[in-house]
Design a protein around this motif. Structure first.
Motif, mmCIF file in Angstrom:
data_model
loop_
_atom_site.group_PDB
_atom_site.id
_atom_site.type_symbol
_atom_site.label_atom_id
_atom_site.label_comp_id
_atom_site.label_asym_id
_atom_site.label_seq_id
_atom_site.Cartn_x
_atom_site.Cartn_y
_atom_site.Cartn_z
ATOM 1 N N LYS A 49 12.387 -7.056 10.169
ATOM 2 C CA LYS A 49 11.360 -6.510 9.254
ATOM 3 C C LYS A 49 11.953 -6.311 7.860
ATOM 4 O O LYS A 49 11.281 -6.532 6.845
ATOM 5 C CB LYS A 49 10.815 -5.189 9.798
ATOM 6 C CG LYS A 49 9.986 -5.331 11.055
ATOM 7 C CD LYS A 49 8.764 -6.191 10.817
ATOM 8 C CE LYS A 49 8.030 -6.489 12.106
ATOM 9 N NZ LYS A 49 6.974 -7.503 11.931
ATOM 10 N N ILE A 50 13.195 -5.879 7.828
ATOM 11 C CA ILE A 50 13.863 -5.698 6.531
ATOM 12 C C ILE A 50 13.943 -7.036 5.798
ATOM 13 O O ILE A 50 13.806 -7.098 4.567
ATOM 14 C CB ILE A 50 15.274 -5.093 6.739
ATOM 15 C CG1 ILE A 50 15.168 -3.627 7.142
ATOM 16 C CG2 ILE A 50 16.123 -5.242 5.482
ATOM 17 C CD1 ILE A 50 16.500 -2.983 7.517
ATOM 18 N N TYR A 51 14.144 -8.089 6.547
ATOM 19 C CA TYR A 51 14.289 -9.410 5.935
ATOM 20 C C TYR A 51 13.115 -9.719 5.005
ATOM 21 O O TYR A 51 13.296 -10.212 3.891
ATOM 22 C CB TYR A 51 14.393 -10.497 7.013
ATOM 23 C CG TYR A 51 14.561 -11.878 6.423
ATOM 24 C CD1 TYR A 51 15.828 -12.381 6.146
ATOM 25 C CD2 TYR A 51 13.451 -12.658 6.089
ATOM 26 C CE1 TYR A 51 15.988 -13.613 5.560
ATOM 27 C CE2 TYR A 51 13.604 -13.890 5.497
ATOM 28 C CZ TYR A 51 14.867 -14.374 5.238
ATOM 29 O OH TYR A 51 15.022 -15.599 4.643
ATOM 30 N N SER A 52 11.915 -9.419 5.473
ATOM 31 C CA SER A 52 10.739 -9.798 4.679
ATOM 32 C C SER A 52 10.162 -8.636 3.872
ATOM 33 O O SER A 52 9.109 -8.787 3.237
ATOM 34 C CB SER A 52 9.661 -10.398 5.584
ATOM 35 O OG SER A 52 9.455 -9.594 6.707
ATOM 36 N N MET B 13 17.221 -22.313 3.632
ATOM 37 C CA MET B 13 18.242 -21.277 3.884
ATOM 38 C C MET B 13 17.994 -20.083 2.971
ATOM 39 O O MET B 13 17.860 -20.218 1.772
ATOM 40 C CB MET B 13 19.635 -21.847 3.596
ATOM 41 C CG MET B 13 20.102 -22.905 4.565
ATOM 42 S SD MET B 13 20.516 -22.225 6.160
ATOM 43 C CE MET B 13 22.074 -21.442 5.798
ATOM 44 N N SER B 14 17.925 -18.957 3.567
ATOM 45 C CA SER B 14 17.723 -17.763 2.772
ATOM 46 C C SER B 14 18.425 -16.581 3.438
ATOM 47 O O SER B 14 18.147 -16.274 4.598
ATOM 48 C CB SER B 14 16.227 -17.489 2.638
ATOM 49 O OG SER B 14 16.013 -16.303 1.939
ATOM 50 N N ASP B 15 19.321 -15.993 2.701
ATOM 51 C CA ASP B 15 20.079 -14.872 3.255
ATOM 52 C C ASP B 15 19.736 -13.596 2.498
ATOM 53 O O ASP B 15 19.645 -13.601 1.270
ATOM 54 C CB ASP B 15 21.587 -15.163 3.131
ATOM 55 C CG ASP B 15 22.424 -14.016 3.669
ATOM 56 O OD1 ASP B 15 22.196 -13.639 4.835
ATOM 57 O OD2 ASP B 15 23.287 -13.519 2.934
ATOM 58 N N ILE B 16 19.525 -12.528 3.242
ATOM 59 C CA ILE B 16 19.275 -11.227 2.634
ATOM 60 C C ILE B 16 20.507 -10.354 2.842
ATOM 61 O O ILE B 16 20.932 -10.106 3.968
ATOM 62 C CB ILE B 16 18.046 -10.532 3.292
ATOM 63 C CG1 ILE B 16 16.766 -11.368 3.079
ATOM 64 C CG2 ILE B 16 17.875 -9.122 2.755
ATOM 65 C CD1 ILE B 16 16.295 -11.454 1.657
ATOM 66 N N LYS B 17 21.067 -9.919 1.732
ATOM 67 C CA LYS B 17 22.261 -9.067 1.822
ATOM 68 C C LYS B 17 21.846 -7.590 1.888
ATOM 69 O O LYS B 17 20.971 -7.153 1.134
ATOM 70 C CB LYS B 17 23.152 -9.296 0.597
ATOM 71 C CG LYS B 17 23.868 -10.635 0.611
ATOM 72 C CD LYS B 17 24.808 -10.750 -0.570
ATOM 73 C CE LYS B 17 25.724 -11.947 -0.460
ATOM 74 N NZ LYS B 17 25.068 -13.203 -0.126
ATOM 75 N N LEU B 18 22.499 -6.879 2.785
ATOM 76 C CA LEU B 18 22.207 -5.456 2.951
ATOM 77 C C LEU B 18 23.498 -4.654 2.810
ATOM 78 O O LEU B 18 24.568 -5.138 3.190
ATOM 79 C CB LEU B 18 21.616 -5.180 4.347
ATOM 80 C CG LEU B 18 20.381 -5.984 4.762
ATOM 81 C CD1 LEU B 18 20.016 -5.669 6.212
ATOM 82 C CD2 LEU B 18 19.213 -5.689 3.843
ATOM 83 N N ALA B 19 23.374 -3.453 2.306
ATOM 84 C CA ALA B 19 24.517 -2.530 2.289
ATOM 85 C C ALA B 19 24.161 -1.329 3.155
ATOM 86 O O ALA B 19 23.171 -0.639 2.882
ATOM 87 C CB ALA B 19 24.831 -2.091 0.863
ATOM 88 N N ILE C 152 16.790 -14.518 16.371
ATOM 89 C CA ILE C 152 15.745 -14.833 17.357
ATOM 90 C C ILE C 152 14.366 -14.398 16.865
ATOM 91 O O ILE C 152 13.350 -14.849 17.389
ATOM 92 C CB ILE C 152 16.040 -14.208 18.743
ATOM 93 C CG1 ILE C 152 16.083 -12.681 18.665
ATOM 94 C CG2 ILE C 152 17.312 -14.756 19.336
ATOM 95 C CD1 ILE C 152 16.204 -12.009 20.028
ATOM 96 N N LEU C 153 14.345 -13.520 15.861
ATOM 97 C CA LEU C 153 13.063 -13.057 15.315
ATOM 98 C C LEU C 153 12.767 -13.650 13.938
ATOM 99 O O LEU C 153 11.747 -13.335 13.338
ATOM 100 C CB LEU C 153 13.055 -11.524 15.227
ATOM 101 C CG LEU C 153 13.178 -10.771 16.556
ATOM 102 C CD1 LEU C 153 13.318 -9.271 16.320
ATOM 103 C CD2 LEU C 153 11.973 -11.044 17.441
ATOM 104 N N LEU C 154 13.668 -14.490 13.442
ATOM 105 C CA LEU C 154 13.479 -15.075 12.112
ATOM 106 C C LEU C 154 13.289 -16.589 12.223
ATOM 107 O O LEU C 154 13.496 -17.185 13.280
ATOM 108 C CB LEU C 154 14.694 -14.773 11.229
ATOM 109 C CG LEU C 154 14.954 -13.293 10.911
ATOM 110 C CD1 LEU C 154 16.259 -13.141 10.128
ATOM 111 C CD2 LEU C 154 13.801 -12.686 10.128
ATOM 112 N N GLU C 155 12.886 -17.172 11.115
ATOM 113 C CA GLU C 155 12.744 -18.633 11.077
ATOM 114 C C GLU C 155 14.125 -19.276 10.919
ATOM 115 O O GLU C 155 15.086 -18.611 10.509
ATOM 116 C CB GLU C 155 11.857 -19.034 9.880
ATOM 117 C CG GLU C 155 10.477 -18.410 9.864
ATOM 118 C CD GLU C 155 9.588 -18.903 10.987
ATOM 119 O OE1 GLU C 155 9.732 -20.073 11.380
ATOM 120 O OE2 GLU C 155 8.769 -18.107 11.492
ATOM 121 N N ASP C 156 14.180 -20.557 11.204
ATOM 122 C CA ASP C 156 15.436 -21.293 11.033
ATOM 123 C C ASP C 156 15.956 -21.152 9.600
ATOM 124 O O ASP C 156 15.195 -21.312 8.644
ATOM 125 C CB ASP C 156 15.227 -22.789 11.333
ATOM 126 C CG ASP C 156 15.178 -23.040 12.834
ATOM 127 O OD1 ASP C 156 15.488 -22.121 13.602
ATOM 128 O OD2 ASP C 156 14.819 -24.168 13.216
#
Lengths: 119, 136
Positions: free
Chosen positions: A106-109, B1-7, B35-39
């Motif tokens: 959920k955080i991703y989007s 390709m898309s990466d989300i960076k978290l702290a 498993i819950l995200l797109e390729d």
């Protein structure tokens, strides 16, 4: 409209923090934002159905059902929940049970993420 | 390709509350989020310990023997085993008199990563690079 993900960790009883998280979710959903709530830690105890709403204590069930009706996605950490003795068939219908990666997905989007910490 | 960076910024000791411990396990969950995200979609957390969050990280913990639960040390090793970046604030370790050598390592378990003891400026950089910051 935005996409808000709330991580909610405080227990239902003990502070008003849990109540605040739900009120905030309601306000955002009412404005038309997409909202998802992740329960972890002591917040997971609040997904048990058949809560009696005593005036001296916060209640989760009534407000959670209202949020579900508004389209808010709510998910509880399965491990945290069963650790507190709540079984899946005792839970409030409509609340999802999943693992921590649900929150990360959920955080991703999400446009905004709020982590409302607990104990 | 898309990466989300978290702290993931942990500022409270794990032995005083559950939430700060959950920071570690939530960060580890990045490994299965696909498993819950797109390729091609990924989430990359950095686990940062600051302030009182650096307390209770030391090696040699016996939580499993004494309480029957996983120790923070063990969680930290698991985080390293799944290649998480774990940053511990150098100044805060010094402030509490914790030697850098007291930080656990998962090298014997085959981990490629080690705990990175870094100045706060490095943690600030991780926070600035992240799309979302989660304070535990």
């Amino acid at each position: 409209m935005g996409n808000l993900t709330i991580g909610c960790y405080p227990g239902l009883v003990g502070s008003m923090t849990y109540d605040f998280a739900l009120k905030l979710a309601d306000a955002a959903a009412t404005k038309g934002h997409k909202v998802s709530i992740w329960f972890s830690g002591n917040a997971t105890g609040s997904v048990k159905a058949n809560q009696k709403h005593l005036k001296d204590y916060s209640t989760g069930e009534k407000y959670l059902k209202a949020l579900l009706e508004k389209g808010v996605e709510i998910c509880t950490c399965e491990a945290c929940t069963v650790a507190r003795g709540v079984k899946k068939d005792e839970g409030i219908p409509g609340i999802q049970w999943n693992a921590m990666h649900w929150y990360l997905a959920k955080i991703y989007s999400a446009d905004r993420v709020l982590l409302i910490g607990g104990e | 390709m898309s990466d989300i960076k978290l702290a993931f910024v942990v500022q409270r000791p794990q032995y005083k509350g559950e939430t700060s411990r959950l920071a570690i396990t939530h960060a580890i969950a990045y490994q299965t989020v696909e498993i819950l995200l797109e390729d091609g979609q990924t989430v990359t957390p950095k686990l940062c310990f600051i302030g009182e969050g650096v307390l209770g990280l030391q090696k040699g913990q016996n939580a499993m023997d004494l309480y029957g639960i996983t120790s923070t040390e063990s969680h930290m090793k698991n985080a390293l085993l799944v290649d998480l970046d774990v940053l511990v604030c150098k100044e805060d370790l010094a402030k509490y008199g914790i030697p850098e050598a007291a930080m656990p390592s998962a090298e014997e378990m085959g981990a490629d990563k080690s705990i990175q003891i870094v100045p706060f400026t490095e943690i600030q950089k991780a926070v600035e690079e992240a799309k979302h910051v989660l304070f535990f």
